[in-house]
Scaffold this motif. Structure first.
Motif, short mmCIF file in Angstrom:
data_model
loop_
_atom_site.label_atom_id
_atom_site.label_comp_id
_atom_site.label_asym_id
_atom_site.label_seq_id
_atom_site.Cartn_x
_atom_site.Cartn_y
_atom_site.Cartn_z
N GLU A 1 0.40 -1.24 0.21
CA GLU A 1 0.21 0.41 0.22
C GLU A 1 0.98 1.29 0.26
O GLU A 1 1.76 1.06 0.89
CB GLU A 1 -0.98 0.36 1.25
CG GLU A 1 -2.24 1.17 1.04
CD GLU A 1 -2.60 0.93 2.27
OE1 GLU A 1 -3.07 0.26 3.22
OE2 GLU A 1 -3.89 1.98 2.36
N GLN B 1 -6.40 0.80 3.84
CA GLN B 1 -7.21 0.39 2.69
C GLN B 1 -6.35 -1.60 2.31
O GLN B 1 -7.56 -2.46 3.17
CB GLN B 1 -7.04 0.59 1.39
CG GLN B 1 -7.06 1.91 0.85
CD GLN B 1 -9.23 2.10 1.30
OE1 GLN B 1 -9.64 0.71 0.80
NE2 GLN B 1 -9.76 3.25 1.86
N HIS B 2 -5.02 -1.25 2.61
CA HIS B 2 -4.90 -2.91 3.13
C HIS B 2 -5.54 -3.70 3.92
O HIS B 2 -4.46 -3.00 5.41
CB HIS B 2 -3.65 -3.45 3.02
CG HIS B 2 -3.23 -4.08 1.65
ND1 HIS B 2 -2.93 -5.48 3.16
CD2 HIS B 2 -3.24 -5.09 1.12
CE1 HIS B 2 -2.30 -6.80 2.18
NE2 HIS B 2 -2.82 -6.11 1.00
N THR C 1 -6.44 2.87 -5.55
CA THR C 1 -8.02 2.83 -4.53
C THR C 1 -9.06 3.80 -5.69
O THR C 1 -8.37 5.31 -6.20
CB THR C 1 -8.21 3.10 -3.29
OG1 THR C 1 -7.73 4.45 -2.88
CG2 THR C 1 -6.64 1.68 -2.99
N CYS D 1 -3.19 -0.09 -3.38
CA CYS D 1 -3.02 -1.03 -2.77
C CYS D 1 -3.10 -2.29 -3.13
O CYS D 1 -3.56 -2.38 -4.88
CB CYS D 1 -4.62 -1.01 -2.29
SG CYS D 1 -4.17 -2.12 -0.03
N THR E 1 -9.78 -4.14 -1.85
CA THR E 1 -10.40 -2.56 -2.55
C THR E 1 -10.45 -1.98 -3.20
O THR E 1 -9.71 -1.01 -3.46
CB THR E 1 -9.12 -1.72 -1.63
OG1 THR E 1 -7.73 -2.31 -1.74
CG2 THR E 1 -9.66 -2.55 0.01
N GLN E 2 -10.03 -2.82 -4.42
CA GLN E 2 -9.35 -2.15 -5.48
C GLN E 2 -10.63 -2.15 -6.49
O GLN E 2 -11.74 -2.64 -6.57
CB GLN E 2 -8.23 -3.27 -6.69
CG GLN E 2 -7.35 -2.59 -5.50
CD GLN E 2 -6.20 -4.08 -6.54
OE1 GLN E 2 -7.16 -5.42 -7.61
NE2 GLN E 2 -4.86 -4.84 -6.22
#
Lengths: 305, 343
Positions: free
Chosen positions: B241, B253-254, B316, B323, B328-329
Motif C-alpha cells: 500500500e 485500505q490493505h 483506490t 493498494c 479494495t480495488q
C-alpha cells in the motif's frame, strides 16, 4: 599513546631481563664450565685454577651481576676459540644476517600480502586456489630442502645466480627466497582471513556508499584494518627466521650470525653461543616492541588500551 | 501528470526485483517494488523485519551483496537512468547525488581513520576541491548536525564518539556533496530512545532545509506518523500500500496496514485498558514463486480468489492511494503502467 609506549617498553625490559638470566644460565646448563674450559686431560688442580681465574667459584648471583654489568657495557666475554672479544665478532657478522632477514621479510610480505588480498577479493576462485596451493606447498616444504632445490635449479642447472658468499646483491636472492618462503603461508592465510572479515564489515559498505573507487576502498579502508594481525605475526615469525638463518646461512655459506652460531656449536665456544642467543633474543624483543608500535599507529583503538 | 511535477521527481523506481540464490531455491526478498520520491518529500518505507525494506534501499544504491541479483523496469535519479550503468558510473553517483545513512553507527565508520579524514574524502572524491575547502565544508556540516566544537572533532577517531554523535557524523558525511536523494535505513534503531527523537528531528529539518528527497526506512510507525509525507507499506517483499501519510493513517485500505496500525496505541483513539491487536500467523517463505496475495494466509478477510494469480498494485478511490488487495480495488489498470498513478 605515551602511556601505551611506556607500558610496552616496560614489558620489553622485563622480558629482556628474563632472557638475560636464561642466557647466563646456559653456561651451567651444559655442565661444569670450568671442566669444559680446562679441556680434556686436565688435572683437578688445573680445573680449580680455571675456576678461580674465571670467577666460577663466586656465588652465582654475583657472577650474573658482573656478567650483566659487563654485557650492558658491550663486553659480552671473550671467545676462547677465536681469541677475540665476542662482541666485536658478533657485530662484524650481525649486519649480514640483518640484511638477509630484512630481504627475506620483504620477499615474504611482497609475495604473501598481495596473494592474500587477491584470494580474499574472489574467495574460492581459481586465484584463491592458486594462492592456497602456494601456502600449502610452503608449509609442507622444509626450508633446507627448498634451499637445495633453488641451488640445483637456479644456481647449477640454469646458472642464473651465485650459490655461495655475499659478494653482491645477487648472492642474497636465493637465501632470501629460501628463508622468506617459510613465512609466506602464514602471512598469506592471515591476510586473506583478515581481508574477508574486513570486506564484509559495515564501514566498507559506507566507503562504497560514498562512491569511493574500488582501489581506495580496498587499500585505504580494508587493508589497513586487515593487516593489523599480520604485523604481530610477521614480528614473531621474523624472530623464528633469525633462528632459521642458522640453516640457510650454513647452506649458502653466508658469513652471518647464523653461520657463526653453527661454527660456535661445533667448537663448543660457550661465551660466543651465549652472546648470540642474547643478541638474537634482544632483537626479537625489539621487533615485538616495534610491531606493537606499528599496530598502535595503524589502529587508534590500541593506543588507549 | 503535469510536466512541472515531473521535474520535481528525484527518484523513480519501477518493478524492482531482487533475487538471491539459496540452497533451497531462489529467494525473492524484493518483488515488483515501485517507488518514487519528489524533491523536498519524505517517503517512509515501513514493514516488519525481513520484508525487504533494507534490500530495496541497497538495490537502489547498487550496494547489494555480490550473490544478490537485481532487475527492474526503470530506475531514474532526477530523470537520469541509474540502473545497469556500470560500477564506475554508479560510483560517481553514489555519495554525490544520492547517499545513504545506515542502521549501525557504531560499526559504519572506519575505526582506523579520523572522522575528519572520512568526511573530507567523501567530498574530495566527487568535487575538485582543496583539502582546506573540504575541511570547511565538513566543519559547516558537523555544526549543522548539532556537533559542538566541530573543528576539534575532525581529529577524533570514531571510538572516541558516542553512538548518537557517530550517527550525526554519518548524516554529515551523507550531506557532504549535497545529494538530491538521501536514503536513511533505520537510522535510529541502534540508538537510545532519547537520542532517537533528536536524530529524526535533525534528519527531517535538514531534509526540508536542503530540499532533498528522503527515503526513511523504519519499522516504527510512531516515527512515520511524525515525519512522513508519503508512506509505502511493505510486506513479504512487496509494497502492499502507498499513499500520503494521512491516507495511510486515517483510511488504511490493505488488511495488513490495518493490522499493523491496530498493533500500536494511538492517543485518543485506543481505549484505555483495551488489548492491542496482533497479526496471527507468520510471514511466508519467499523462496520460489508465490502466487496470490502474500498476506492471504494471515488475512482475516481472505477468500479463495486471494490465493491465485498475481495481484497488482491498483489505485483506490482516493487519488495517489494505491493498494495491492482484491477487496479494495476499483477496476483500472495496474499502477506500473500508468505513469505517476501512485503520486
Amino acid at each position: 599513546m605515551l602511556y601505551y609506549t611506556l607500558k610496552r617498553l616496560g614489558v620489553a625490559v622485563l622480558v629482556a631481563i628474563t632472557v638475560s638470566v636464561l642466557s647466563f644460565s646456559m653456561i651451567y646448563l651444559s655442565g661444569d664450565p670450568a671442566v669444559a674450559l680446562a679441556g680434556e686431560g686436565a688435572s683437578n688442580e688445573d680445573i680449580e685454577n680455571v675456576r678461580r681465574v674465571y670467577g666460577f667459584d663466586r656465588p652465582i648471583i654475583l657472577q650474573y651481576g658482573s656478567w650483566l654489568v659487563q654485557a650492558l657495557q658491550g663486553n659480552l666475554g671473550h671467545s676462547n676459540y677465536l681469541k677475540a672479544p665476542v662482541a666485536s665478532v658478533i657485530f662484524e657478522r650481525l649486519p649480514t644476517t640483518m640484511l638477509l632477514g630484512a630481504c627475506s621479510l620483504a620477499f615474504a610480505l611482497l609475495l604473501a600480502i598481495p596473494l592474500g588480498v587477491v584470494a580474499a577479493i574472489k574467495p574460492n576462485s581459481i586465484l584463491d586456489r592458486i594462492a592456497l596451493s602456494v601456502a600449502v606447498v610452503g608449509q609442507a616444504m622444509p626450508s633446507f630442502w627448498f634451499a637445495l632445490t633453488l641451488i640445483l635449479w637456479l644456481g647449477i642447472t640454469w646458472r642464473l645466480l651465485p650459490i655461495t658468499g655475499t659478494a653482491s646483491w645477487k648472492n642474497f636472492i636465493m637465501p632470501s627466497m629460501a628463508l622468506g618462503y617459510y613465512l609466506t603461508p602464514a602471512v598469506m592465510r592471515l591476510t586473506r582471513a583478515g581481508m574477508l572479515d574486513v570486506l564484509s564489515s559495515d564501514y566498507i559498505r559506507t566507503a562504497r556508499a560514498k562512491g569511493l573507487r574500488p582501489m581506495t576502498v580496498l587499500f585505504k579502508h580494508a587493508l589497513r584494518n586487515a593487516i593489523i594481525p599480520v604485523v604481530s605475526l610477521a614480528a614473531v615469525q621474523f624472530g623464528f627466521m633469525l633462528g632459521g638463518s642458522i640453516v640457510i646461512e650454513t647452506i649458502f655459506a653466508i658469513n652471518g650470525l647464523g653461520y657463526l652460531a653453527w661454527e660456535s656449536i661445533q667448537r663448543a665456544d660457550l661465551p660466543m653461543m651465549q652472546a648470540i642467543v642474547l643478541v638474537l633474543s634482544i632483537f626479537y624483543i625489539l621487533l615485538t616492541f616495534l610491531a606493537d608500535m606499528l599496530n598502535a599507529f595503524l589502529d587508534p583503538r590500541i593506543r588507549v588500551a | 501528470m503535469p510536466e512541472n511535477s515531473h521535474s520535481k521527481r528525484v527518484l523513480e523506481v519501477k518493478r524492482l526485483n531482487v533475487e538471491i540464490p539459496v540452497p533451497t531455491g531462489l529467494l525473492r526478498p524484493v518483488q515488483d517494488v515501485s517507488l518514487h520520491v519528489d524533491r523536498g518529500e519524505t517517503l517512509c518505507v515501513v514493514g516488519e523485519s525481513g520484508c525487504g525494506k533494507s534490500l530495496t534501499s541497497l538495490a537502489i544504491m547498487d550496494l547489494l551483496p555480490t550473490k544478490a541479483k537485481r532487475a527492474c523496469d526503470e530506475m531514474r535519479l532526477s530523470g537520469d537512468t541509474v540502473f545497469d550503468i556500470g560500477e564506475r558510473a554508479m560510483s560517481d553517483i553514489r555519495g554525490d547525488r544520492m547517499s545513504m545513512i545506515f542502521q549501525e553507527p557504531m560499526t559504519s565508520l572506519n575505526p582506523a581513520y579520523t572522522i575528519g579524514n572520512q568526511l573530507v574524502e567523501a567530498l574530495q572524491r566527487h568535487r575538485n576541491v582543496s583539502k582546506a575547502q573540504a575541511r570547511d565544508r565538513a566543519i559547516y556540516l558537523l555544526e549543522k548536525v548539532g556537533i559542538t566544537a566541530a573543528a576539534s572533532r575532525l581529529g577524533q577517531y570514531p571510538h572516541q564518539l558516542s553512538g548518537g554523535l557517530r550517527q550525526r557524523v554519518m548524516i554529515a558525511m551523507a550531506l557532504m556533496c549535497g545529494p538530491d536523494l538521501i536514503i536513511a535505513d533505520e537510522p535510529t534503531t541502534a540508538l537510545d530512545v532519547t537520542i532517537q527523537a533528536q536524530i529524526l528531528h535533525l534528519l527531517s529539518d535538514l531534509q526540508r532545509e536542503f530540499q532533498m528527497g528522503m527515503i526513511l526506512i523504519t519499522h516504527d510507525l510512531g516515527v512515520v506518523a511524525r515525519i512522513a509525507d508519503r508512506v509505502a507499506v511493505m510486506y513479504a517483499g512487496q509494497v502492499v500500500e502507498t499513499g500520503t501519510a494521512e491516507q495511510i493513517f486515517n483510511a488504511p485500505q490493505h488488511p495488513y496496514t490495518r493490522g499493523l496500525l491496530d498493533c500500536i496505541p494511538i492517543p485518543g483513539k485506543t481505549k484505555r485498558g483495551a488489548r492491542l491487536g496482533a497479526i496471527p500467523g507468520i510471514v511466508p517463505s519467499l523462496v520460489g514463486h508465490m502466487s496470490g496475495c502474500h498476506f492471504a494466509s494471515r488475512c482475516p478477510q481472505a477468500h479463495e480468489g486471494c490465493e491465485t494469480g498475481d495481484i497488482e498494485l491498483l489505485p483506490t478511490a482516493q487519488p495517489g492511494h494505491v493498494c495491492r488487495c482484491l477487496l479494495t480495488q476499483t477496476p483500472g489498470t495496474p499502477v506500473h503502467e500508468t505513469e505517476g498513478a501512485a503520486s
